[in-house]
Scaffold this active site. Structure first.
Site, PDB file in Angstrom:
ATOM      1  N   TYR A  10      -9.582   4.939 -12.624  1.00 37.92           N
ATOM      2  CA  TYR A  10      -9.671   5.147 -11.567  1.00 37.92           C
ATOM      3  C   TYR A  10      -9.719   6.708 -11.837  1.00 37.92           C
ATOM      4  CZ  TYR A  10      -6.990   0.976  -9.980  1.00 37.92           C
ATOM      5  OH  TYR A  10      -7.146  -0.847 -10.332  1.00 37.92           O
ATOM      6  N   TYR A  30       0.766  -1.299 -12.466  1.00 38.21           N
ATOM      7  CA  TYR A  30      -0.441  -1.821 -12.616  1.00 38.21           C
ATOM      8  C   TYR A  30      -0.957  -1.513 -13.926  1.00 38.21           C
ATOM      9  CZ  TYR A  30      -1.568  -2.558  -7.523  1.00 38.21           C
ATOM     10  OH  TYR A  30      -1.503  -3.633  -6.607  1.00 38.21           O
ATOM     11  N   CYS A  82     -11.242   3.302 -28.731  1.00 39.04           N
ATOM     12  CA  CYS A  82     -12.672   4.248 -29.208  1.00 39.04           C
ATOM     13  C   CYS A  82     -13.893   3.728 -28.258  1.00 39.04           C
ATOM     14  CB  CYS A  82     -13.524   3.549 -30.957  1.00 39.04           C
ATOM     15  SG  CYS A  82     -12.454   3.278 -32.104  1.00 39.04           S
ATOM     16  N   GLU A  83     -12.665   5.082 -27.011  1.00 39.89           N
ATOM     17  CA  GLU A  83     -13.772   5.166 -26.678  1.00 39.89           C
ATOM     18  C   GLU A  83     -13.386   6.568 -26.110  1.00 39.89           C
ATOM     19  OE1 GLU A  83     -15.996   3.343 -23.720  1.00 39.89           O
ATOM     20  OE2 GLU A  83     -15.913   1.781 -24.406  1.00 39.89           O
ATOM     21  N   ARG A 112      -5.554   2.462 -16.440  1.00 42.16           N
ATOM     22  CA  ARG A 112      -5.723   3.251 -14.456  1.00 42.16           C
ATOM     23  C   ARG A 112      -6.631   4.716 -15.169  1.00 42.16           C
ATOM     24  NH1 ARG A 112      -2.396   4.587 -11.398  1.00 42.16           N
ATOM     25  NH2 ARG A 112      -3.437   4.248  -9.641  1.00 42.16           N
ATOM     26  N   GLU A 161       4.135  -6.695   1.841  1.00 52.27           N
ATOM     27  CA  GLU A 161       4.015  -6.987  -0.002  1.00 52.27           C
ATOM     28  C   GLU A 161       3.676  -5.795  -0.169  1.00 52.27           C
ATOM     29  OE1 GLU A 161       0.432 -10.546   0.957  1.00 52.27           O
ATOM     30  OE2 GLU A 161       0.134  -8.641   0.881  1.00 52.27           O
ATOM     31  N   PRO A 162       4.580  -5.075  -0.607  1.00 55.94           N
ATOM     32  CA  PRO A 162       4.743  -4.085  -1.422  1.00 55.94           C
ATOM     33  C   PRO A 162       4.835  -4.340  -3.000  1.00 55.94           C
ATOM     34  CG  PRO A 162       7.026  -4.004  -0.748  1.00 55.94           C
ATOM     35  CD  PRO A 162       6.198  -5.490   0.555  1.00 55.94           C
ATOM     36  N   GLY A 193       0.635  -1.584  -0.093  1.00 54.44           N
ATOM     37  CA  GLY A 193      -0.176  -0.042  -0.401  1.00 54.44           C
ATOM     38  C   GLY A 193       0.615   1.366   0.315  1.00 54.44           C
TER      39      GLY A 193
HETATM   40  C1  LIG Z   1      -2.678  -5.352  -3.876  1.00 50.48           C
HETATM   41  C2  LIG Z   1      -1.724  -6.077  -2.898  1.00 50.48           C
HETATM   42  C3  LIG Z   1      -0.516  -5.154  -2.267  1.00 50.48           C
HETATM   43  C4  LIG Z   1       0.102  -4.269  -3.066  1.00 50.48           C
HETATM   44  O1  LIG Z   1      -0.162  -3.610  -3.296  1.00 50.48           O
HETATM   45  P1  LIG Z   1       0.877  -2.298  -3.374  1.00 50.48           P
HETATM   46  O2  LIG Z   1      -0.485  -1.365  -3.554  1.00 50.48           O
HETATM   47  O3  LIG Z   1       0.822  -2.134  -4.898  1.00 50.48           O
HETATM   48  O4  LIG Z   1       1.204  -1.831  -2.805  1.00 50.48           O
HETATM   49  C5  LIG Z   1      -0.258  -6.520  -1.541  1.00 50.48           C
HETATM   50  N1  LIG Z   1      -1.171  -6.667  -1.179  1.00 50.48           N
HETATM   51  C6  LIG Z   1      -2.397  -7.317  -1.271  1.00 50.48           C
HETATM   52  C7  LIG Z   1      -2.966  -8.424  -0.188  1.00 50.48           C
HETATM   53  C8  LIG Z   1      -2.967  -6.204  -2.767  1.00 50.48           C
HETATM   54  O5  LIG Z   1      -3.931  -7.082  -3.054  1.00 50.48           O
END
Ligand SMILES: *Cc1c(COP(=O)(O)O)cnc(C)c1O
Length: 447
Positions: free
Chosen positions: A333, A389, A360-361, A329, A289-290, A247
């Site tokens: 979003y 992404y 074509c959007e 993206r 989990e980056p 995140g």
């Molecule tokens: C998407 C996701 C991540 C990675 O998130 P980032 O915002 O890209 O760092 C890590 N863990 C889980 C479970 C996710 O769904």
């Protein structure tokens, strides 16, 4: 556009990445082209490794969903990170790259039987179980395979982080994870502990993405550890490891203020240690989990400018040869990006334009209202921070072939994903014989 990683402007006024002239890259490899800055990608991996693994004995999982190719797997493995995969396809990619399977963590809110079987067969490190259905299915499959499945449980801590703030909503309305607040999490933990072929090693949560407020993480830690204390009281079990998801936010535009990884580690890990001790628990290993914050800033997309359409007094549209197909993206979003003209990167005079994709959007707009030196057909537009992404979310809408990707470093550019061809687009198409016959007959009749 902010110059990041190894970006610089050379004597010709061209943008360089990894000491490669991007105008030459566009000429050699065509556009659209994804350019990955290897040194910057590795540097981002290392910031995490140093902050979490060297300093705190934690584990860093690179989130494969942001960008995964065989070459990227090799780099991630070399940098000592583990891998978070969310599908059989990502798992297969890791396997094919000979990524060490004990360092693979398998996520997903609806894993199939086939995917779980593959994970067991490959002997992945952990499976992060999302729900009861999966838990029971995995217990059965592990039993059939004669193995113990090491799992973590994904919980919903009720901390939801948004870009610049977090809300402690006790929000329980999510398709991911198991709710703590209403007792379901406690129930499933007891169930997991009782299952014969399941070995519960830890708990997981993920509170959002593109987060700048580090306190969101300490709040998640507070909720998770308070709950862990309850679990310990009721069951005697406690987690060996706690996974706080990904995140960390990155720089897309000047509105974004990324935080250093070390600050993230220094907030999160001591909070987990202190809280654990205060609850009389042993301190769990901290996992993170980056994804975006490793791959995102290291990617740049090059496009060639085509039609320039000026609607006087309204807007100037500058169309490029890619768009939502290679970067969904903005359409998905309203994501914002910065850009520059790679072949005229030093020019000062600028005008306000908007960058349109070629799909074509009407929604296929890459950037609304950006100042660039009066783009003309043939200019090379570089959009920064497209490493995460983008390729992983790319699609063939309008039957546009996906771009190639090059890995650049020290003046060398290696293709790590080849450009799709028109034949790739029809690769899976089949024509039933009876239709084929008819086409022949119709063609005959016309003749
Ligand atoms: C998407 C996701 C991540 C990675 O998130 P980032 O915002 O890209 O760092 C890590 N863990 C889980 C479970 C996710 O769904």
């Amino acid at each position: 556009m902010k110059l990041q990683g190894t970006m610089q402007i050379n004597d010709k006024g061209h943008l360089e990445i990894g000491s490669c002239d991007t105008v030459e890259l566009a000429e050699s490899f065509g556009t659209p082209l994804y350019v990955m800055d290897e040194q910057y990608f590795r540097q981002n991996c290392r910031s995490y490794y140093r902050a979490f693994t060297e300093k705190y004995d934690g584990v860093v999982l690179y989130a494969a969903k942001t960008l995964l190719t065989l070459a990227i797997c090799h780099i991630v493995a070399e940098e000592g990170l583990s891998l978070d995969v969310v599908s059989g396809g990502e798992l297969y990619t890791a396997k094919k790259a000979r990524f060490p399977m004990e360092r693979v963590y398998f996520h997903g809110n609806n894993k199939s039987v086939a995917e779980l079987k593959l994970a067991l067969e490959y002997k992945v490190g952990r499976i992060i179980v999302d729900n009861r259905h999966e838990l029971l299915m995995l217990n059965r499959l592990a039993g059939e395979a004669g193995v113990q499945a090491k799992i973590m449980l994904r919980l919903t801590p009720g901390v939801e982080a948004h870009t610049h703030e977090y809300i402690k909503t006790g929000q329980i309305d999510s398709k991911f994870g198991i709710v703590i607040e209403n007792g379901q999490a406690m129930e499933i933990i007891k169930q997991a502990l009782a299952l014969e072929n399941i070995q519960l090693t830890g708990l997981h949560c993920h509170i959002g993405s593109q987060i700048f407020e580090m306190q969101s993480y300490t709040h998640a830690a507070e909720v998770m550890l308070a709950f862990t204390a309850l679990v310990h009281q009721e069951t005697g079990w406690q987690p060996e490891e706690m996974n706080f998801g990904g995140g960390m936010g990155i720089y897309y535009t000047s509105a974004d203020k990324p935080q250093p990884v070390i600050k993230y580690a220094d907030m999160l890990v001591p909070a987990v240690q202190t809280l654990s001790k205060s609850y009389g628990l042993s301190v769990p290993k901290v996992l993170v989990e980056p994804g975006r914050s490793i791959s995102g800033p290291a990617g740049t997309t090059l496009y060639t400018v085509g039609a320039v359409k000026d609607i006087p007094g309204i807007r100037k549209y500058v169309a490029v040869d890619g768009g939502m197909g290679d970067n969904p993206r903005p359409a998905l979003y309203q994501a914002r990006y910065e850009a520059l003209l790679a072949n005229r990167a030093a020019q000062q005079q600028k005008e306000m334009v908007s960058i349109a994709g070629k799909c074509c959007e009407s929604g296929d707009m890459l950037i609304w209202d950006i100042e660039l030196p009066a783009p003309v057909p043939g200019d090379i537009l570089a959009v920064s921070a497209t490493g995460a992404y983008n390729y992983s979310m790319s699609m063939n809408y309008n039957r546009l072939p996906r771009p190639a990707m090059v890995l650049v470093r020290d003046g060398v550019a290696d293709i790590i994903v080849t450009r799709e061809t028109y034949d790739d687009l029809i690769r899976n198409d089949l024509v039933p014989e009876r239709l084929d016959d008819r086409v022949v007959r119709i063609a005959g009749a016309v003749r």
